[in-house]
Write an enzyme that holds these catalytic residues in place. Structure first.
Site, PDB file in Angstrom:
ATOM      1  N   LYS A   1      40.785  43.258  29.926  1.00  0.00           N
ATOM      2  CA  LYS A   1      40.955  42.096  30.874  1.00  0.00           C
ATOM      3  C   LYS A   1      39.248  41.877  31.309  1.00  0.00           C
ATOM      4  CE  LYS A   1      41.666  38.925  34.018  1.00  0.00           C
ATOM      5  NZ  LYS A   1      42.121  37.662  33.730  1.00  0.00           N
TER       6      LYS A   1
ATOM      7  N   THR B   1      44.916  41.499  38.742  1.00  0.00           N
ATOM      8  CA  THR B   1      43.655  41.924  38.101  1.00  0.00           C
ATOM      9  C   THR B   1      43.092  43.064  39.105  1.00  0.00           C
ATOM     10  OG1 THR B   1      43.316  39.982  36.910  1.00  0.00           O
ATOM     11  CG2 THR B   1      41.368  41.353  37.153  1.00  0.00           C
TER      12      THR B   1
ATOM     13  N   LYS C   1      34.957  38.619  41.495  1.00  0.00           N
ATOM     14  CA  LYS C   1      35.869  39.710  41.608  1.00  0.00           C
ATOM     15  C   LYS C   1      35.993  40.344  40.191  1.00  0.00           C
ATOM     16  CE  LYS C   1      40.644  41.009  41.613  1.00  0.00           C
ATOM     17  NZ  LYS C   1      42.130  40.467  41.646  1.00  0.00           N
TER      18      LYS C   1
HETATM   19  P1  NAD Z   1      46.918  34.152  45.275  1.00  0.00           P
HETATM   20  O1  NAD Z   1      46.208  34.639  46.389  1.00  0.00           O
HETATM   21  O2  NAD Z   1      47.327  32.715  44.988  1.00  0.00           O
HETATM   22  O3  NAD Z   1      48.590  35.076  45.137  1.00  0.00           O
HETATM   23  C1  NAD Z   1      48.550  36.288  45.641  1.00  0.00           C
HETATM   24  C2  NAD Z   1      49.694  36.294  46.769  1.00  0.00           C
HETATM   25  O4  NAD Z   1      50.042  37.751  47.029  1.00  0.00           O
HETATM   26  C3  NAD Z   1      49.881  35.597  47.829  1.00  0.00           C
HETATM   27  O5  NAD Z   1      50.656  34.438  47.846  1.00  0.00           O
HETATM   28  C4  NAD Z   1      49.716  36.419  49.129  1.00  0.00           C
HETATM   29  O6  NAD Z   1      50.631  35.886  50.067  1.00  0.00           O
HETATM   30  C5  NAD Z   1      50.321  37.488  48.181  1.00  0.00           C
HETATM   31  N1  NAD Z   1      50.490  38.931  48.922  1.00  0.00           N
HETATM   32  C6  NAD Z   1      49.280  39.532  49.243  1.00  0.00           C
HETATM   33  N2  NAD Z   1      49.618  40.815  49.738  1.00  0.00           N
HETATM   34  C7  NAD Z   1      50.978  40.990  49.661  1.00  0.00           C
HETATM   35  C8  NAD Z   1      51.676  42.098  49.911  1.00  0.00           C
HETATM   36  N3  NAD Z   1      51.310  43.056  50.347  1.00  0.00           N
HETATM   37  N4  NAD Z   1      53.231  41.814  49.504  1.00  0.00           N
HETATM   38  C9  NAD Z   1      53.564  40.555  48.991  1.00  0.00           C
HETATM   39  N5  NAD Z   1      52.581  39.536  48.848  1.00  0.00           N
HETATM   40  C10 NAD Z   1      51.464  39.691  48.980  1.00  0.00           C
HETATM   41  O7  NAD Z   1      46.134  34.558  43.914  1.00  0.00           O
HETATM   42  P2  NAD Z   1      46.693  34.443  42.345  1.00  0.00           P
HETATM   43  O8  NAD Z   1      45.458  33.319  41.912  1.00  0.00           O
HETATM   44  O9  NAD Z   1      47.974  34.177  42.046  1.00  0.00           O
HETATM   45  O10 NAD Z   1      45.976  35.567  41.673  1.00  0.00           O
HETATM   46  C11 NAD Z   1      46.952  36.815  41.658  1.00  0.00           C
HETATM   47  C12 NAD Z   1      46.374  37.955  40.874  1.00  0.00           C
HETATM   48  O11 NAD Z   1      46.147  37.234  39.463  1.00  0.00           O
HETATM   49  C13 NAD Z   1      44.806  38.399  41.183  1.00  0.00           C
HETATM   50  O12 NAD Z   1      44.786  39.605  40.919  1.00  0.00           O
HETATM   51  C14 NAD Z   1      43.865  37.539  40.173  1.00  0.00           C
HETATM   52  O13 NAD Z   1      42.691  38.125  40.032  1.00  0.00           O
HETATM   53  C15 NAD Z   1      44.906  37.423  38.943  1.00  0.00           C
HETATM   54  N6  NAD Z   1      44.575  36.184  38.154  1.00  0.00           N
HETATM   55  C16 NAD Z   1      44.312  34.915  38.564  1.00  0.00           C
HETATM   56  C17 NAD Z   1      44.245  33.919  37.811  1.00  0.00           C
HETATM   57  C18 NAD Z   1      43.984  32.581  38.412  1.00  0.00           C
HETATM   58  O14 NAD Z   1      43.461  31.664  37.602  1.00  0.00           O
HETATM   59  N7  NAD Z   1      44.064  32.268  39.618  1.00  0.00           N
HETATM   60  C19 NAD Z   1      44.016  34.217  36.507  1.00  0.00           C
HETATM   61  C20 NAD Z   1      44.203  35.447  35.782  1.00  0.00           C
HETATM   62  C21 NAD Z   1      44.310  36.504  36.793  1.00  0.00           C
END
Ligand code: NAD
Length: 305
Positions: free
Chosen positions: A168, A93, A243
């Site tokens: 979204k 997102t 966010k």
């Molecule tokens: P998260 O923090 O658990 O996962 C993100 C991952 O990206 C982490 O493991 C981190 O180490 C990795 N990362 C960061 N920078 C990096 C890079 N440069 N190279 C490689 N890896 C890297 O977050 P999440 O909950 O999995 O959310 C991910 C996305 O999905 C976000 O944009 C969030 O807004 C969106 N989202 C989350 C949810 C939810 O319920 N968690 C729902 C819908 C959308």
């Protein structure tokens, strides 16, 4: 079956990549966190040590990163390393402007790309029942659809580049505002002597019915699927709701749109985060409503005075 590079194996990317493996795809995964990498490996993902390794020799690259800054940095590394014909799909997102910039960079490098953010949370990621909201060209959407299918209940083409993020953001404006409204209604009712179950029985079949009430009710014990039953462990964290609301407020400002409820919802989630609530499910905002209400005794005294 396709070869897919998957970057960002966190709460969402971990189970999403596992579902691609289950569907028979070969997945090359990369994450900065060795813990996330090791967990993904247990689900059959081939862990690699860098972004270029994850994207070379693959049919498609899926990114699931925290935000726009990480996405654009990742594309800087990924685009020069990818083979011609690779399709880039970003499911993080991010700000609409960042999403459109990512499309632009991919286009300049000669690649097709899509923004494909999701709704459905970690439960949807695990069950393979996410909703994908997709922005980009029709032919890229047609190529992506079968790849997204094992992770999805629904894949919807929302229009040109960035329109997935627009959908979204607008959806989550409704979600954040409705959770606050449901929380306020429960707290107002309880302070005036209305039983939680009685209010739920009325509102859930009346015009107040919404997802924040009937799927993720902020009061525990009324709805089986609610994170309130698990001490508000997310689910969808309040920090992520903040966010998304900030993305909506910023887009509203840029486009001159009057979204006052969205702005107020962002302010309330900001306050909840500042007071330490960011790690809890976004339904825990009901605590803010309670904590910022006057003690009942005080209101009785005010009536008498
Ligand atoms: P998260 O923090 O658990 O996962 C993100 C991952 O990206 C982490 O493991 C981190 O180490 C990795 N990362 C960061 N920078 C990096 C890079 N440069 N190279 C490689 N890896 C890297 O977050 P999440 O909950 O999995 O959310 C991910 C996305 O999905 C976000 O944009 C969030 O807004 C969106 N989202 C989350 C949810 C939810 O319920 N968690 C729902 C819908 C959308």
């Amino acid at each position: 079956m396709a070869v897919i590079g998957f970057i960002g194996l966190g709460h969402m990317g971990g189970p999403m990549s596992a579902n691609l493996v289950k569907a028979g795809h070969e997945v090359r995964g990369f994450d900065l966190s060795s813990e996330a990498l090791a967990k993904a490996e247990q689900h059959g993902v081939n862990a690699v040590g860098s972004v270029p390794e994850a994207v070379s020799g693959v049919d498609a690259v899926i990114t699931m990163l925290p935000g726009g800054q990480q996405l654009l940095q990742c594309y800087d590394e990924a685009l020069p390393a990818a083979d011609p014909g690779t399709l880039f799909i970003d499911s993080s997102t991010v700000d609409v402007a960042d999403a459109r910039r990512a499309h632009e960079l991919a286009g300049i490098a000669g690649f097709g790309s899509l923004d494909a953010p999701v709704s459905g949370g970690t439960a949807g990621a695990e069950a393979g029942t996410l909703t994908f909201m997709v922005g980009g060209a029709e032919e890229d959407f047609a190529r992506a659809e079968p790849l997204l299918e094992p992770m999805a209940r629904k894949v919807i083409h929302c229009g040109g580049p960035g329109n997935g993020q627009v959908a979204k953001m607008c959806n989550n404006l409704i979600l954040g505002a409705s959770m606050i409204a449901v929380s306020e209604a429960f707290v107002l009712g309880e302070r005036l002597g209305l039983d939680h179950q009685a209010f739920y029985d009325v509102a859930s079949i009346s015009t107040g019915q919404c997802w924040s009430l009937t799927t993720n009710c902020p009061v525990p014990g009324l709805v089986e699927t609610s994170r309130a039953n698990h001490d508000y462990q997310p689910g969808f964290a309040a920090a992520l709701m903040l966010k998304d609301l900030k993305l909506a407020v910023s887009a509203a400002e840029q486009s001159g749109t009057n979204t006052e409820v969205g702005r107020l919802a962002a302010e309330l989630y900001q306050r909840f985060n500042d007071e330490g609530g960011g790690g809890y499910d976004f339904g825990a905002i009901i605590k803010l409503v309670r904590e910022h209400s006057k003690p009942l005794q005080e209101t009785e005294e005010a009536k008498e005075a």
